[in-house]
Design a protein around this motif. Structure first.
Motif, short mmCIF file in Angstrom:
data_model
loop_
_atom_site.label_atom_id
_atom_site.label_comp_id
_atom_site.label_asym_id
_atom_site.label_seq_id
_atom_site.Cartn_x
_atom_site.Cartn_y
_atom_site.Cartn_z
N ILE A 1 4.62 3.70 -2.67
CA ILE A 1 5.93 3.69 -2.72
C ILE A 1 6.40 2.98 -1.35
N GLY A 2 5.80 3.21 -0.05
CA GLY A 2 6.48 2.58 0.76
C GLY A 2 6.11 1.05 1.26
N LEU A 3 4.75 0.83 0.97
CA LEU A 3 4.10 -0.52 1.17
C LEU A 3 3.77 -1.26 0.10
N ALA A 4 3.91 -0.83 -0.83
CA ALA A 4 3.40 -1.66 -2.37
C ALA A 4 4.41 -1.50 -3.21
N LEU A 5 5.60 -1.77 -2.97
CA LEU A 5 6.78 -1.60 -3.82
C LEU A 5 6.62 -1.96 -5.11
N ASN B 1 8.87 -0.05 -7.60
CA ASN B 1 10.15 -0.01 -7.02
C ASN B 1 10.72 -1.60 -6.74
N PRO B 2 11.99 -1.65 -6.46
CA PRO B 2 12.48 -2.85 -6.05
C PRO B 2 12.13 -3.35 -4.77
N THR B 3 11.51 -4.82 -4.52
CA THR B 3 11.03 -5.32 -3.42
C THR B 3 12.21 -5.65 -2.51
N ARG B 4 11.75 -5.59 -1.07
CA ARG B 4 12.70 -5.93 0.07
C ARG B 4 12.63 -7.46 0.21
N GLY C 1 -1.83 -14.44 9.50
CA GLY C 1 -3.21 -14.01 9.07
C GLY C 1 -3.31 -12.45 8.54
N PHE C 2 -2.14 -11.96 8.28
CA PHE C 2 -2.17 -10.48 7.90
C PHE C 2 -1.45 -10.22 6.50
N ALA C 3 -2.15 -9.54 5.59
CA ALA C 3 -1.36 -9.33 4.41
C ALA C 3 -1.57 -8.10 3.73
N ARG C 4 -0.94 -7.71 2.89
CA ARG C 4 -1.26 -6.39 2.25
C ARG C 4 -0.98 -6.72 0.58
N THR C 5 -1.99 -5.88 -0.06
CA THR C 5 -1.98 -6.10 -1.54
C THR C 5 -2.29 -4.78 -2.19
#
Length: 203
Positions: free
Chosen positions: A21-25, A30-33, A93-97
């Motif tokens: 909910i907070g980091l993988a919208l 959820n709508p992305t920023r 060099g950093f990502a989230r998925t």
């Protein structure tokens, strides 16, 4: 005499679905920023060999974990870590998925193949991506690495891979290379427990 108030320990909790909910919208629907740290490390103009890494996460029963969340960090194509994150740069060099709730439940990251880095003692480390895995039922994130099957010579002398005594266990850290529509793809599935369990590190 000083009076000491003893506080009760706070109840533990896992990453749960809330991290989405907070980091993988997008994964949570959820709508992305506009400014979002997500799964693109390398823009088209970034130097180096552009690759896509795709994977799934399995639990101890072999079932897909559909709400896992991953953070990945790596060196650039020259083996240099850049500590400054800026969405305007060609490469970060950093990502989230995250895995999705769809049928395939895959996570994806777009990046460049990292270069050789040096360990603290100066020994060369094979190209790799560091991974931190969060999921429901996990109180502390799990740390692992992604190596590449077409870097056999570098893998053979990597100090971290060689720290793993059983050769067959090392294979759980090796991503398999595919070429799809002319694009290089590496597949890396993570198994939290059970047969073929991925090697995790206590960093």
């Amino acid at each position: 005499m000083t009076e000491i108030n003893l506080l009760r320990e706070t109840t533990s909790q896992t990453a749960g679905p809330y991290v989405h909910i907070g980091l993988a919208l997008a994964a949570a629907g959820n709508p992305t920023r506009e400014q979002e740290i997500w799964n693109v490390m390398a823009k088209p103009e970034a130097p180096g060999e552009h690759i896509t890494v795709i994977g799934r996460v399995f639990d101890g029963n072999g079932h897909l974990v559909r709400d896992s969340f991953l953070e990945l960090w790596q060196a650039n194509h020259e083996g240099v870590y850049d500590e400054e994150y800026n969405l305007d740069k060609p490469f970060n060099g950093f990502a989230r998925t995250a895995t999705t709730f769809e049928a395939g439940s895959e996570w994806t990251v777009h990046t460049v193949k990292p270069g050789v880095t040096l360990a603290a003692d100066g020994r060369p480390q094979a190209p790799h991506i560091n991974v931190s895995l969060f999921a429901r039922g996990i109180n502390i994130n799990l740390a692992t690495r992604i190596y590449f099957e077409d870097e056999a010579d570098a893998n053979a002398v990597d100090p971290v891979l060689n720290f793993i005594e059983q050769p067959e266990r090392r294979q759980t850290l090796i991503a398999k290379r595919e070429v799809v529509d002319g694009k290089t793809i590496y597949r890396f599935d993570i198994r939290i427990q059970g047969e073929g369990e991925t090697v995790f590190f206590d960093f």
